[in-house]
Design a protein around this motif. Structure first.
Motif, short mmCIF file in Angstrom:
data_model
loop_
_atom_site.label_atom_id
_atom_site.label_comp_id
_atom_site.label_asym_id
_atom_site.label_seq_id
_atom_site.Cartn_x
_atom_site.Cartn_y
_atom_site.Cartn_z
N ASP A 27 0.81 -1.25 -0.03
CA ASP A 27 -0.03 0.21 -0.06
C ASP A 27 0.84 1.14 -0.13
OD1 ASP A 27 -2.35 -1.58 0.10
OD2 ASP A 27 -2.67 -1.41 2.03
N THR A 28 2.02 1.19 0.65
CA THR A 28 2.65 2.52 1.02
C THR A 28 3.56 2.59 -0.35
OG1 THR A 28 3.13 1.84 3.16
CG2 THR A 28 4.60 3.35 2.04
N VAL A 29 4.11 1.60 -0.94
CA VAL A 29 4.97 1.69 -2.05
C VAL A 29 4.21 1.95 -3.44
CG1 VAL A 29 6.62 0.73 -3.77
CG2 VAL A 29 6.74 0.36 -1.26
N PHE A 30 2.99 1.17 -3.59
CA PHE A 30 2.35 1.37 -4.82
C PHE A 30 1.00 2.06 -4.58
CE2 PHE A 30 4.42 -2.88 -5.31
CZ PHE A 30 5.15 -2.44 -6.37
N GLY A 31 0.53 2.41 -3.52
CA GLY A 31 -0.56 3.44 -3.05
C GLY A 31 -0.03 4.79 -3.00
N LYS A 46 5.37 -0.42 -16.92
CA LYS A 46 3.91 -0.72 -17.39
C LYS A 46 3.16 -1.44 -16.15
CE LYS A 46 4.40 -0.40 -22.29
NZ LYS A 46 4.32 -1.07 -23.72
N ILE A 47 4.02 -2.56 -15.63
CA ILE A 47 3.46 -3.30 -14.55
C ILE A 47 3.31 -2.53 -13.43
CG2 ILE A 47 3.97 -5.31 -13.08
CD1 ILE A 47 5.26 -6.61 -15.48
N VAL A 48 4.24 -1.60 -13.16
CA VAL A 48 4.11 -0.60 -11.81
C VAL A 48 3.01 0.09 -12.05
CG1 VAL A 48 5.07 1.24 -10.73
CG2 VAL A 48 6.74 -0.63 -11.71
N LYS A 49 2.67 0.76 -13.10
CA LYS A 49 1.54 1.58 -13.48
C LYS A 49 0.45 1.02 -13.17
CE LYS A 49 3.64 4.97 -16.67
NZ LYS A 49 3.80 5.42 -18.05
N ASP A 50 0.15 -0.23 -13.63
CA ASP A 50 -0.90 -1.07 -13.29
C ASP A 50 -1.36 -1.30 -11.90
OD1 ASP A 50 -2.99 -2.89 -14.39
OD2 ASP A 50 -1.86 -4.64 -13.57
N LEU A 51 -0.08 -1.73 -11.14
CA LEU A 51 -0.30 -1.88 -9.86
C LEU A 51 -0.60 -0.49 -9.09
CD1 LEU A 51 3.12 -3.91 -9.10
CD2 LEU A 51 0.57 -4.63 -8.74
N GLN A 52 -0.05 0.59 -9.35
CA GLN A 52 -0.39 2.00 -8.77
C GLN A 52 -1.91 2.08 -9.03
OE1 GLN A 52 2.59 4.20 -10.74
NE2 GLN A 52 3.70 4.49 -9.08
N ASP A 53 -2.46 1.69 -10.11
CA ASP A 53 -3.89 2.14 -10.44
C ASP A 53 -4.60 1.30 -9.56
OD1 ASP A 53 -6.04 3.16 -12.15
OD2 ASP A 53 -6.22 1.30 -13.00
N LYS A 54 -4.30 -0.14 -9.38
CA LYS A 54 -4.98 -0.94 -8.28
C LYS A 54 -5.00 -0.57 -7.03
CE LYS A 54 -4.62 -5.46 -10.80
NZ LYS A 54 -4.41 -4.84 -12.11
N PHE A 55 -3.95 -0.06 -6.55
CA PHE A 55 -3.79 0.34 -5.16
C PHE A 55 -4.30 1.80 -5.04
CE2 PHE A 55 -0.69 -3.19 -4.88
CZ PHE A 55 -1.16 -3.66 -3.65
N ILE A 56 -4.16 2.55 -5.81
CA ILE A 56 -4.64 4.26 -5.51
C ILE A 56 -6.17 4.14 -5.87
CG2 ILE A 56 -4.44 6.60 -6.45
CD1 ILE A 56 -1.50 5.78 -6.94
N ASN A 57 -6.60 3.64 -7.04
CA ASN A 57 -7.77 3.73 -7.62
C ASN A 57 -9.01 2.59 -6.97
OD1 ASN A 57 -7.29 6.28 -8.67
ND2 ASN A 57 -6.19 5.29 -10.45
N GLY A 58 -8.34 1.58 -6.52
CA GLY A 58 -8.97 0.33 -6.59
C GLY A 58 -9.63 -0.28 -7.58
N ASN A 59 -8.78 -0.21 -8.64
CA ASN A 59 -9.32 -0.92 -9.93
C ASN A 59 -8.68 -2.43 -10.32
OD1 ASN A 59 -10.64 1.28 -10.64
ND2 ASN A 59 -8.96 2.39 -11.73
#
Length: 224
Positions: free
Chosen positions: A188-192, A211-224
């Motif tokens: 949560d801290t790193v990717f969110g 691109k994988i990092v961006k996908d993870l960030q989208d999941k943790f920040i936006n809950g997608n």
């Protein structure tokens, strides 16, 4: 002159050592019940304290830890806190507790408590738990399967986790050496982080495609 310099140096070393080892302060009074309204309070360790003569039983009481927490989430676990936020009488006493509920195969993901050592006791179920030592000890994983009645300790500041490896729900209680141990959940801290950490930097740090990092960030920040 050298004797004076030695005494001054020793005093400074002792002061630095005491500050370095200090977490929650040792209380200098019997009780220091935390209050929100600080009009007539005294500020101590992040909380204002009310007049100890006005303390009552409710300041040191919390009910409900017998009730299961809601584990219907993506990780299948729930933490019910019993720290200074719920029990104001814990202020300055350097201790707190939690109840942790785990759905079948639920997990309390890798995290740290920056201000406390944790001692965990399993009440029901089977957990796989462990912590990872620092770089100084080569990031060694120390882990064990725990059953009902087993106890395990997680040293202060080290990344640790618990996973329910059973087919039924599990329950554990944990005690902490802080009135408010804090928690840093690694993913949560790193990717969110908000705003997001640069994905190119994280990609290099974790050896991942940005691109994988961006996908993870989208999941943790936006809950997608």
């Amino acid at each position: 002159m050298k004797a004076i310099q030695f005494l001054i140096g020793f005093a400074l070393f002792a002061l630095a050592s005491s500050l370095a080892s200090a977490y929650d302060p040792s209380p200098l009074q019997d009780i220091c019940v935390a209050i929100i309204d600080h009009k007539d309070g005294v500020f101590v360790n992040g909380k204002f304290c009310k007049d100890p003569k006005l303390a009552k039983a409710e300041d040191f009481f919390l009910s409900g830890l017998d009730k299961p927490g809601n584990t219907e989430n993506r990780l299948g676990f729930n933490v019910t806190n019993a720290n200074v936020e719920q029990i104001p009488g814990l202020n300055t006493l350097g201790t707190s507790a939690v109840r942790i509920d785990y759905a079948p195969y639920g997990q309390n993901p890798p995290h740290t408590h920056p201000r406390a050592t944790e001692i965990l006791v399993v009440l029901e179920g089977t957990l796989y738990v462990g912590f990872v030592t620092s770089n100084q000890l080569n990031n060694t994983l120390i882990a064990k399967v725990l059953n009902k009645g087993d106890v395990f300790v997680f040293p202060i500041g080290l990344i640790h986790f618990q996973v329910n490896i059973g087919k039924t729900s599990a329950v554990a209680f944990a005690g902490f050496s802080s009135q408010f141990p804090g928690v840093i959940t690694i993913a949560d801290t790193v990717f969110g982080a908000n705003p997001p950490i640069n994905p190119d930097f994280l990609g290099k740090a974790f050896q991942l495609d940005p691109k994988i990092v961006k996908d993870l960030q989208d999941k943790f920040i936006n809950g997608n």
